[in-house]
Structures are given as C-alpha cells and as structure tokens.
Write a protein that holds these residues in place. Structure first.
Motif, PDB file in Angstrom:
ATOM      1  N   GLN A  34       0.816  -1.209   0.000  1.00  0.00           N
ATOM      2  CA  GLN A  34       0.000   0.000   0.000  1.00  0.00           C
ATOM      3  C   GLN A  34       0.849   1.259   0.000  1.00  0.00           C
ATOM      4  O   GLN A  34       0.450   2.277  -0.535  1.00  0.00           O
ATOM      5  CB  GLN A  34      -0.940   0.005   1.211  1.00  0.00           C
ATOM      6  CG  GLN A  34      -1.955  -1.111   1.162  1.00  0.00           C
ATOM      7  CD  GLN A  34      -2.862  -1.114   2.389  1.00  0.00           C
ATOM      8  OE1 GLN A  34      -2.796  -0.235   3.228  1.00  0.00           O
ATOM      9  NE2 GLN A  34      -3.709  -2.119   2.478  1.00  0.00           N
ATOM     10  N   ASN A  35       2.034   1.200   0.604  1.00  0.00           N
ATOM     11  CA  ASN A  35       2.884   2.376   0.713  1.00  0.00           C
ATOM     12  C   ASN A  35       4.346   1.961   0.540  1.00  0.00           C
ATOM     13  O   ASN A  35       5.081   1.844   1.511  1.00  0.00           O
ATOM     14  CB  ASN A  35       2.678   3.053   2.079  1.00  0.00           C
ATOM     15  CG  ASN A  35       3.329   4.405   2.152  1.00  0.00           C
ATOM     16  OD1 ASN A  35       3.648   4.999   1.138  1.00  0.00           O
ATOM     17  ND2 ASN A  35       3.571   4.873   3.362  1.00  0.00           N
ATOM     18  N   PRO A  36       4.798   1.728  -0.727  1.00  0.00           N
ATOM     19  CA  PRO A  36       6.168   1.255  -0.949  1.00  0.00           C
ATOM     20  C   PRO A  36       7.214   2.263  -0.464  1.00  0.00           C
ATOM     21  O   PRO A  36       6.976   3.474  -0.494  1.00  0.00           O
ATOM     22  CB  PRO A  36       6.244   1.062  -2.455  1.00  0.00           C
ATOM     23  CG  PRO A  36       5.168   1.915  -3.022  1.00  0.00           C
ATOM     24  CD  PRO A  36       4.088   1.973  -1.975  1.00  0.00           C
ATOM     25  N   LEU A  37       8.343   1.745  -0.017  1.00  0.00           N
ATOM     26  CA  LEU A  37       9.429   2.605   0.441  1.00  0.00           C
ATOM     27  C   LEU A  37      10.014   3.428  -0.707  1.00  0.00           C
ATOM     28  O   LEU A  37      10.409   4.577  -0.505  1.00  0.00           O
ATOM     29  CB  LEU A  37      10.533   1.768   1.091  1.00  0.00           C
ATOM     30  CG  LEU A  37      10.146   1.068   2.392  1.00  0.00           C
ATOM     31  CD1 LEU A  37      11.229   0.088   2.815  1.00  0.00           C
ATOM     32  CD2 LEU A  37       9.903   2.083   3.484  1.00  0.00           C
ATOM     33  N   VAL A  38      10.109   2.823  -1.902  1.00  0.00           N
ATOM     34  CA  VAL A  38      10.622   3.537  -3.076  1.00  0.00           C
ATOM     35  C   VAL A  38       9.808   3.169  -4.312  1.00  0.00           C
ATOM     36  O   VAL A  38       9.214   2.099  -4.377  1.00  0.00           O
ATOM     37  CB  VAL A  38      12.119   3.221  -3.349  1.00  0.00           C
ATOM     38  CG1 VAL A  38      13.002   3.757  -2.254  1.00  0.00           C
ATOM     39  CG2 VAL A  38      12.350   1.754  -3.567  1.00  0.00           C
ATOM     40  N   LYS A  39       9.785   4.112  -5.255  1.00  0.00           N
ATOM     41  CA  LYS A  39       9.134   3.901  -6.547  1.00  0.00           C
ATOM     42  C   LYS A  39      10.101   4.386  -7.625  1.00  0.00           C
ATOM     43  O   LYS A  39      11.036   5.133  -7.329  1.00  0.00           O
ATOM     44  CB  LYS A  39       7.834   4.703  -6.629  1.00  0.00           C
ATOM     45  CG  LYS A  39       6.779   4.324  -5.597  1.00  0.00           C
ATOM     46  CD  LYS A  39       5.516   5.151  -5.751  1.00  0.00           C
ATOM     47  CE  LYS A  39       5.579   6.554  -5.264  1.00  0.00           C
ATOM     48  NZ  LYS A  39       5.789   6.841  -3.875  1.00  0.00           N
ATOM     49  N   VAL A  40       9.866   3.988  -8.865  1.00  0.00           N
ATOM     50  CA  VAL A  40      10.692   4.458  -9.976  1.00  0.00           C
ATOM     51  C   VAL A  40      10.625   5.985 -10.009  1.00  0.00           C
ATOM     52  O   VAL A  40       9.551   6.572  -9.909  1.00  0.00           O
ATOM     53  CB  VAL A  40      10.221   3.848 -11.309  1.00  0.00           C
ATOM     54  CG1 VAL A  40      10.974   4.469 -12.481  1.00  0.00           C
ATOM     55  CG2 VAL A  40      10.401   2.339 -11.307  1.00  0.00           C
ATOM     56  N   GLY A  41      11.789   6.618 -10.095  1.00  0.00           N
ATOM     57  CA  GLY A  41      11.874   8.077 -10.112  1.00  0.00           C
ATOM     58  C   GLY A  41      12.191   8.685  -8.763  1.00  0.00           C
ATOM     59  O   GLY A  41      12.547   9.862  -8.686  1.00  0.00           O
ATOM     60  N   ASP A  42      12.076   7.913  -7.677  1.00  0.00           N
ATOM     61  CA  ASP A  42      12.386   8.428  -6.343  1.00  0.00           C
ATOM     62  C   ASP A  42      13.895   8.607  -6.168  1.00  0.00           C
ATOM     63  O   ASP A  42      14.696   7.847  -6.704  1.00  0.00           O
ATOM     64  CB  ASP A  42      11.901   7.467  -5.250  1.00  0.00           C
ATOM     65  CG  ASP A  42      10.400   7.515  -5.055  1.00  0.00           C
ATOM     66  OD1 ASP A  42       9.731   8.350  -5.698  1.00  0.00           O
ATOM     67  OD2 ASP A  42       9.887   6.708  -4.251  1.00  0.00           O
ATOM     68  N   GLU A  43      14.270   9.614  -5.369  1.00  0.00           N
ATOM     69  CA  GLU A  43      15.672   9.814  -5.025  1.00  0.00           C
ATOM     70  C   GLU A  43      16.008   8.948  -3.819  1.00  0.00           C
ATOM     71  O   GLU A  43      15.237   8.880  -2.854  1.00  0.00           O
ATOM     72  CB  GLU A  43      15.936  11.284  -4.704  1.00  0.00           C
ATOM     73  CG  GLU A  43      17.393  11.573  -4.442  1.00  0.00           C
ATOM     74  CD  GLU A  43      17.662  13.054  -4.224  1.00  0.00           C
ATOM     75  OE1 GLU A  43      18.773  13.357  -3.781  1.00  0.00           O
ATOM     76  OE2 GLU A  43      16.767  13.873  -4.483  1.00  0.00           O
TER      77      GLU A  43
END
Length: 139
Positions: A82-91
């Motif tokens: 539901q709330n991933p630690l990182v996603k594509v594009g995240d720093e």
C-alpha cells in the motif's frame, strides 16, 4: 575475493540447490557452475572485463542494489503493498532502506550503498529473490 568466500558461496549454493551463479563487483568476477563436469571455478579481475570505448549506456553509470540473502522481497514491511518505500523516479540516499527480504520469518533490511534515482525495480513485491540478484537499479 579469497578462497574462503568462494567456499562459502559453494556451500550456500549446495544448501539452496542452486547450480549456477555469476557474481561481479568492482574488483572480481566469479562464475560457479556446480553441474559442470569440469568442476572449474572461474575468477577474473574486473579491470580486465570488457575494456572498450564508453557507450551511452556506460556513460549513464547505473548502480545496482542486490540481494544479500535468499528470501522473499518486499517494498514495505507488510505483505500487502500500500505504501512502498521507493518507486521508480524516487531519489535514494546511501544508507537508506529501500525494501526488505524475509528469510526464515525475519525481515532483513535492504539498504542502498549508493546515492541516486530509482531507474528500475526488477523484483516485484512478494517475489522470491536469490543471493546476488539485482533488485533495484539506480542512475
């Protein structure tokens, strides 16, 4: 890489019924094939590998975050995403937790060794992961 590390890798491979593994870092490349009849272990210094003119892909300099243990990969500390630690594009910063690997009912943190931006997440939430398998690439 010393002989004790290679012996440890072979022992882990046998315990987990893995027949083939290839490992590469800045200093060495190791290829282990336990099904091979020649029983050879090949190690190559990394500075002798693919010395060629830089291409646009090499200039981009992608870093990888790899699994340090066998288990199930999670992008957060719960089984439902539901709330991933990182996603594509995240720093991502060096030392930041980017996921977890559950092994023997214990959640082990996956920590980034690099600063960068998430280019690709190669393992889906809840999928099994093997030692040395690339989980995330950073640019």
């Amino acid at each position: 890489m010393n002989i004790e590390k290679i012996e440890e890798l072979i022992k882990l491979m046998k315990q987990n019924q893995v027949n083939y593994m290839k490992y590469k870092d800045e200093t060495v490349e190791v290829e282990l094939d336990l099904k091979s009849t020649s029983n050879n272990v090949t190690t190559t210094p990394a500075n002798n590998i693919e010395e060629s003119t830089p291409t646009s892909k090499q200039e981009e300099q992608l870093n990888t975050i790899e699994a340090e243990i066998l288990g199930t990969f999670y992008l957060q500390d719960e089984e439902t995403l539901q709330n991933p630690l990182v996603k594509v594009g995240d720093e991502v910063k060096k030392g930041q937790v980017v996921g977890y690997i559950e092994s023997m009912k214990v959640l082990n943190e996956v920590i980034s060794e690099y600063d960068g931006i998430v280019n690709d997440i190669q393992i889906n939430h809840g999928d099994p992961v093997e030692y040395g398998q690339t989980i995330i690439t950073l640019k």
